[in-house]
Design a protein around this motif. Sequence first.
Motif, short mmCIF file in Angstrom:
data_model
loop_
_atom_site.label_atom_id
_atom_site.label_comp_id
_atom_site.label_asym_id
_atom_site.label_seq_id
_atom_site.Cartn_x
_atom_site.Cartn_y
_atom_site.Cartn_z
N GLY A 8 -2.58 4.33 2.26
CA GLY A 8 -3.25 3.05 2.43
C GLY A 8 -3.88 2.50 1.15
O GLY A 8 -4.60 1.51 1.19
N ARG A 9 -3.60 3.10 0.02
CA ARG A 9 -4.14 2.64 -1.26
C ARG A 9 -3.29 1.50 -1.79
O ARG A 9 -2.07 1.49 -1.64
N PRO A 10 -3.92 0.52 -2.46
CA PRO A 10 -3.17 -0.64 -2.94
C PRO A 10 -2.14 -0.26 -4.01
O PRO A 10 -2.35 0.66 -4.79
N ARG A 11 -1.03 -1.02 -3.99
CA ARG A 11 0.03 -0.85 -4.98
C ARG A 11 0.34 -2.19 -5.59
O ARG A 11 0.25 -3.19 -4.91
N PRO A 12 0.76 -2.31 -6.82
CA PRO A 12 0.69 -1.24 -7.82
C PRO A 12 -0.74 -1.04 -8.31
O PRO A 12 -1.61 -1.89 -8.10
N TYR A 13 -0.98 0.11 -8.94
CA TYR A 13 -2.28 0.39 -9.53
C TYR A 13 -2.06 0.71 -11.00
O TYR A 13 -1.28 1.60 -11.31
N PRO A 14 -2.74 0.05 -11.91
CA PRO A 14 -3.65 -1.08 -11.66
C PRO A 14 -2.87 -2.33 -11.27
O PRO A 14 -1.68 -2.43 -11.55
N THR A 45 0.85 -1.19 0.00
CA THR A 45 0.00 0.00 0.00
C THR A 45 0.89 1.24 0.00
O THR A 45 2.04 1.20 0.42
N ASP A 46 0.31 2.36 -0.47
CA ASP A 46 1.06 3.61 -0.43
C ASP A 46 0.86 4.28 0.92
O ASP A 46 0.23 3.71 1.82
N GLN A 47 1.38 5.50 1.08
CA GLN A 47 1.32 6.21 2.35
C GLN A 47 -0.11 6.46 2.81
O GLN A 47 -0.39 6.56 3.99
N SER A 72 6.88 5.44 -8.35
CA SER A 72 8.02 5.75 -7.51
C SER A 72 7.59 6.72 -6.41
O SER A 72 6.83 7.65 -6.67
N GLY A 73 8.07 6.51 -5.20
CA GLY A 73 7.76 7.41 -4.11
C GLY A 73 6.68 6.88 -3.19
O GLY A 73 6.31 5.72 -3.24
N ALA A 74 6.14 7.76 -2.35
CA ALA A 74 5.21 7.37 -1.28
C ALA A 74 3.77 7.22 -1.75
O ALA A 74 2.96 6.65 -1.04
#
Length: 160
Positions: A25-31, A21-23, A38-40
Amino acid sequence: MALLPGSPALDAGDASTCLATDQRGRPRPYPAGGACDSGAYEAGGLRLGQAFTPAGRVAYHGLVTVTLALTNTASAPDVHVWLTDTLPAETSFDAWVYQPVGATLDGDQIQWNGALDAGAVVTLQFRLRHTGFYNDAVHNTVLFSSASDRGSATAVFNVA
């Protein structure tokens, strides 16, 4: 800050260090199945474009047409999308060129809310009159949000 369309950080992350997840709380990677950003922050599926006509300099106290295009690049619909454009202080609203269902004007604020199917685009087009000074650089920042995404786009026009 969330990534902007065209950012070199989009899909440029290292798969070996990509967190789930990113900073926010969203799922990674998207899609899913793609490359991490790259990054937070991981960019979502909504992309906002903004253009002015004329594209060059606008005449002092002249008219400029603003075109906003919000695209859902995701593979699923986004059912609760909001777009907000608080018009620059150096302008006044003149007229709608194209007003989609769900678009409103209240004072100096244009809003649209609705659903965007996967791959769909909503376009708003309106005219503004410059009311400021010679040689103004007029910045217009448009915000968008949904349950899964949010971001902004800023564009500038210059006054002759």
